[in-house]
Design a protein around this motif. Structure first.
Motif, PDB file in Angstrom:
ATOM      1  N   GLU A 138       0.874  -0.908  -0.123  1.00 39.47           N
ATOM      2  CA  GLU A 138      -0.033   0.093  -0.025  1.00 39.47           C
ATOM      3  C   GLU A 138       1.217   1.218  -0.156  1.00 39.47           C
ATOM      4  N   THR A 139       1.859   1.154   0.858  1.00 35.41           N
ATOM      5  CA  THR A 139       3.089   2.590   0.969  1.00 35.41           C
ATOM      6  C   THR A 139       4.139   1.975  -0.092  1.00 35.41           C
ATOM      7  N   ARG A 140       4.870   1.991  -0.832  1.00 38.95           N
ATOM      8  CA  ARG A 140       5.861   2.147  -1.723  1.00 38.95           C
ATOM      9  C   ARG A 140       6.950   2.644  -1.293  1.00 38.95           C
ATOM     10  N   ASP A 141       7.663   1.241  -1.986  1.00 39.76           N
ATOM     11  CA  ASP A 141       8.850   1.615  -1.462  1.00 39.76           C
ATOM     12  C   ASP A 141       9.835   3.007  -2.017  1.00 39.76           C
ATOM     13  N   HIS A 142      10.806   3.811  -1.981  1.00 42.12           N
ATOM     14  CA  HIS A 142      11.711   4.756  -2.098  1.00 42.12           C
ATOM     15  C   HIS A 142      12.121   3.675  -2.928  1.00 42.12           C
ATOM     16  N   PRO A 143      12.901   4.431  -4.190  1.00 42.30           N
ATOM     17  CA  PRO A 143      13.631   3.882  -4.970  1.00 42.30           C
ATOM     18  C   PRO A 143      15.136   4.206  -4.501  1.00 42.30           C
ATOM     19  N   ALA A 144      15.351   5.221  -3.658  1.00 39.99           N
ATOM     20  CA  ALA A 144      16.677   5.209  -3.346  1.00 39.99           C
ATOM     21  C   ALA A 144      16.862   4.608  -1.964  1.00 39.99           C
ATOM     22  N   ALA A 145      15.458   3.735  -1.240  1.00 40.40           N
ATOM     23  CA  ALA A 145      15.949   3.118  -0.221  1.00 40.40           C
ATOM     24  C   ALA A 145      16.846   1.443  -0.675  1.00 40.40           C
ATOM     25  N   MET A 146      15.277   1.154  -1.623  1.00 39.50           N
ATOM     26  CA  MET A 146      15.451   0.075  -2.306  1.00 39.50           C
ATOM     27  C   MET A 146      16.730  -0.191  -3.306  1.00 39.50           C
ATOM     28  N   GLN A 147      17.026   1.130  -3.813  1.00 40.73           N
ATOM     29  CA  GLN A 147      18.264   1.126  -4.277  1.00 40.73           C
ATOM     30  C   GLN A 147      20.022   0.479  -3.094  1.00 40.73           C
ATOM     31  N   ALA A 148      19.662   1.259  -1.919  1.00 41.20           N
ATOM     32  CA  ALA A 148      20.878   1.118  -0.672  1.00 41.20           C
ATOM     33  C   ALA A 148      20.626  -0.680  -0.436  1.00 41.20           C
ATOM     34  N   LEU A 149      19.115  -0.794  -0.168  1.00 46.89           N
ATOM     35  CA  LEU A 149      19.428  -2.145   0.057  1.00 46.89           C
ATOM     36  C   LEU A 149      19.550  -3.006  -0.518  1.00 46.89           C
ATOM     37  N   ALA A 150      19.687  -2.717  -1.898  1.00 48.19           N
ATOM     38  CA  ALA A 150      20.111  -3.933  -3.299  1.00 48.19           C
ATOM     39  C   ALA A 150      21.790  -4.151  -2.762  1.00 48.19           C
ATOM     40  N   LEU A 151      22.272  -2.897  -3.169  1.00 52.67           N
ATOM     41  CA  LEU A 151      23.601  -2.632  -2.703  1.00 52.67           C
ATOM     42  C   LEU A 151      24.089  -3.270  -1.555  1.00 52.67           C
ATOM     43  N   SER A 152      23.249  -2.905  -0.306  1.00 52.98           N
ATOM     44  CA  SER A 152      23.826  -3.754   1.161  1.00 52.98           C
ATOM     45  C   SER A 152      24.106  -5.608   1.268  1.00 52.98           C
ATOM     46  N   GLY A 153      23.346  -6.048   0.464  1.00 54.00           N
ATOM     47  CA  GLY A 153      23.449  -7.300   0.041  1.00 54.00           C
ATOM     48  C   GLY A 153      21.609  -7.791   1.044  1.00 54.00           C
ATOM     49  N   GLY A 154      20.840  -6.140   0.428  1.00 54.82           N
ATOM     50  CA  GLY A 154      19.289  -7.084   1.465  1.00 54.82           C
ATOM     51  C   GLY A 154      18.024  -7.736   0.970  1.00 54.82           C
ATOM     52  N   VAL A 155      18.464  -7.975  -0.508  1.00 53.53           N
ATOM     53  CA  VAL A 155      17.611  -8.121  -1.724  1.00 53.53           C
ATOM     54  C   VAL A 155      17.462  -9.366  -2.008  1.00 53.53           C
ATOM     55  N   SER A 156      17.024 -10.713  -2.255  1.00 49.56           N
ATOM     56  CA  SER A 156      17.463 -12.442  -1.446  1.00 49.56           C
ATOM     57  C   SER A 156      17.894 -12.731  -3.312  1.00 49.56           C
ATOM     58  N   PHE A 158      18.079 -11.765  -7.704  1.00 44.70           N
ATOM     59  CA  PHE A 158      18.029 -10.338  -9.181  1.00 44.70           C
ATOM     60  C   PHE A 158      16.036 -10.530  -9.227  1.00 44.70           C
ATOM     61  N   HIS A 159      15.584 -11.511  -9.496  1.00 43.08           N
ATOM     62  CA  HIS A 159      14.056 -11.396  -9.419  1.00 43.08           C
ATOM     63  C   HIS A 159      13.658 -10.525  -8.505  1.00 43.08           C
ATOM     64  N   GLU A 160      14.112 -10.809  -7.285  1.00 46.48           N
ATOM     65  CA  GLU A 160      13.179 -10.044  -6.713  1.00 46.48           C
ATOM     66  C   GLU A 160      13.130  -8.373  -6.410  1.00 46.48           C
ATOM     67  N   LEU A 161      15.135  -8.456  -7.340  1.00 48.33           N
ATOM     68  CA  LEU A 161      14.867  -6.920  -6.988  1.00 48.33           C
ATOM     69  C   LEU A 161      14.272  -6.231  -8.405  1.00 48.33           C
ATOM     70  N   LYS A 162      13.368  -7.384  -9.616  1.00 44.41           N
ATOM     71  CA  LYS A 162      12.768  -6.271 -10.978  1.00 44.41           C
ATOM     72  C   LYS A 162      11.443  -6.089 -10.290  1.00 44.41           C
ATOM     73  N   TRP A 163      11.560  -7.362  -9.303  1.00 47.57           N
ATOM     74  CA  TRP A 163       9.752  -6.859  -8.589  1.00 47.57           C
ATOM     75  C   TRP A 163       9.670  -5.773  -8.200  1.00 47.57           C
ATOM     76  N   ARG A 164      10.609  -5.421  -6.933  1.00 41.46           N
ATOM     77  CA  ARG A 164      11.126  -4.152  -6.294  1.00 41.46           C
ATOM     78  C   ARG A 164      10.951  -3.035  -7.146  1.00 41.46           C
ATOM     79  N   ILE A 165      12.046  -3.128  -7.979  1.00 33.36           N
ATOM     80  CA  ILE A 165      11.646  -2.064  -8.936  1.00 33.36           C
ATOM     81  C   ILE A 165      10.080  -1.611  -9.403  1.00 33.36           C
ATOM     82  N   ALA A 166       9.618  -2.983 -10.508  1.00 37.19           N
ATOM     83  CA  ALA A 166       8.155  -2.212 -10.557  1.00 37.19           C
ATOM     84  C   ALA A 166       7.547  -1.822 -10.108  1.00 37.19           C
ATOM     85  N   MET A 167       7.364  -2.291  -8.444  1.00 35.42           N
ATOM     86  CA  MET A 167       6.746  -1.529  -7.638  1.00 35.42           C
ATOM     87  C   MET A 167       6.660  -0.750  -7.411  1.00 35.42           C
TER      88      MET A 167
END
Length: 264
Positions: A138-156, A158-167
């Motif tokens: 319901e509340t979207r992720d901020h792109p910058a926060a999602m970017q930082a999460l991925a680069l810090s190893g917090g996304v399991s 790459f396919h999860e990352l694709k969906w996070r970007i889309a969302m």
């Protein structure tokens, strides 16, 4: 659209959860829908779901998808070319309808509602359906926060990352749609250095390159919130509920939408 799915088929072995259902999600279908003795209609040809049910008909619009990823017809299952909105079984003869991410493959709310109507039409009076969702929060992720999460190893994956970007970039209600090519464009803007992304996450470059399938695609996906999809389904089913599908990456956004008792 057929070209889009043909491209997906060529990269199928590089895909993984949450795009493809892990074992715990498959077990959820079996447990919640009592499929062991059921005649099942499968929307698409998801190979992980091909072993469910006593008998199965899988319906897909792409002959290449059927040839490329369907594990093969047997005495109890077969795949056919067809339209989900015009399912081959009629007369309320089906025990269960299942599909994995199929609502997100429909870019518009009117198409999702048409699919719910088609499912309700083929199920018999005590039939049930289960559709695993790819649901935007319901509340979207901020792109910058999602970017930082991925680069810090917090996304399991790459396919999860694709969906996070889309969302982070879906359009407004009621469709909650995004052109697939926009997902690739957003990825390029957020992660211009693929080598760095690979080094930070351990994801192999061929896996990261699966994003390029989206680049020139005409397809439109949708990532509606769970409550929106429940509301759409309740126009056709008396009993609608949400069931968790496991603990894999992004599982909290991939519940099973369980539908029972189609309205008359």
């Amino acid at each position: 659209m057929t070209d889009h799915w043909n491209a997906i088929r060529r990269h199928w072995e590089l895909l993984g959860p949450p795009l493809r259902p892990p074992a715990e999600a498959v077990e959820t279908y079996q447990r919640e829908l009592y499929l062991s003795e059921a005649h099942v209609v499968l929307l698409g040809v998801t190979p992980e779901l091909a072993g469910l049910g006593a008998t199965m008909i899988a319906v897909d619009e792409s002959s290449d998808m059927i040839a490329g990823i369907w594990p093969g017809d047997t005495a109890s299952r077969r795949a056919i070319i067809g339209n989900w909105l015009d399912l081959p079984d009629s007369g309320a003869s089906v025990d269960a309808v299942i599909g994995d991410g199929c609502l997100s493959a429909l870019g518009f709310s009117a198409a999702r509602e048409a699919l719910f109507a088609a499912i309700a039409r083929v199920l018999h009076f005590d039939g049930r359906a289960g559709l695993r969702l790819f649901a935007c929060p319901e509340t979207r992720d901020h792109p910058a926060a999602m970017q930082a999460l991925a680069l810090s190893g917090g996304v399991s994956t790459f396919h999860e990352l694709k969906w996070r970007i889309a969302m982070t970039a879906t359009g407004p209600a009621p469709d909650h749609a995004i052109p697939v090519k926009t997902i690739a464009e957003r990825f390029d803007a957020l992660f211009p250095d693929r080598q760095e992304l690979s080094a930070r996450t351990g994801w192999e470059m061929p896996v990261i390159a699966t994003i390029d399938v989206y680049r020139n695609s005409p397809a439109i996906y949708s990532f509606a919130p769970t409550m929106t999809l429940i509301g759409e389904a309740e126009a056709f089913f008396d009993n609608v509920c949400i069931v968790p599908t496991g603990s894999y990456g992004l599982a909290e956004r991939c519940p099973l939408l369980v539908l029972r008792s189609p309205r008359c």
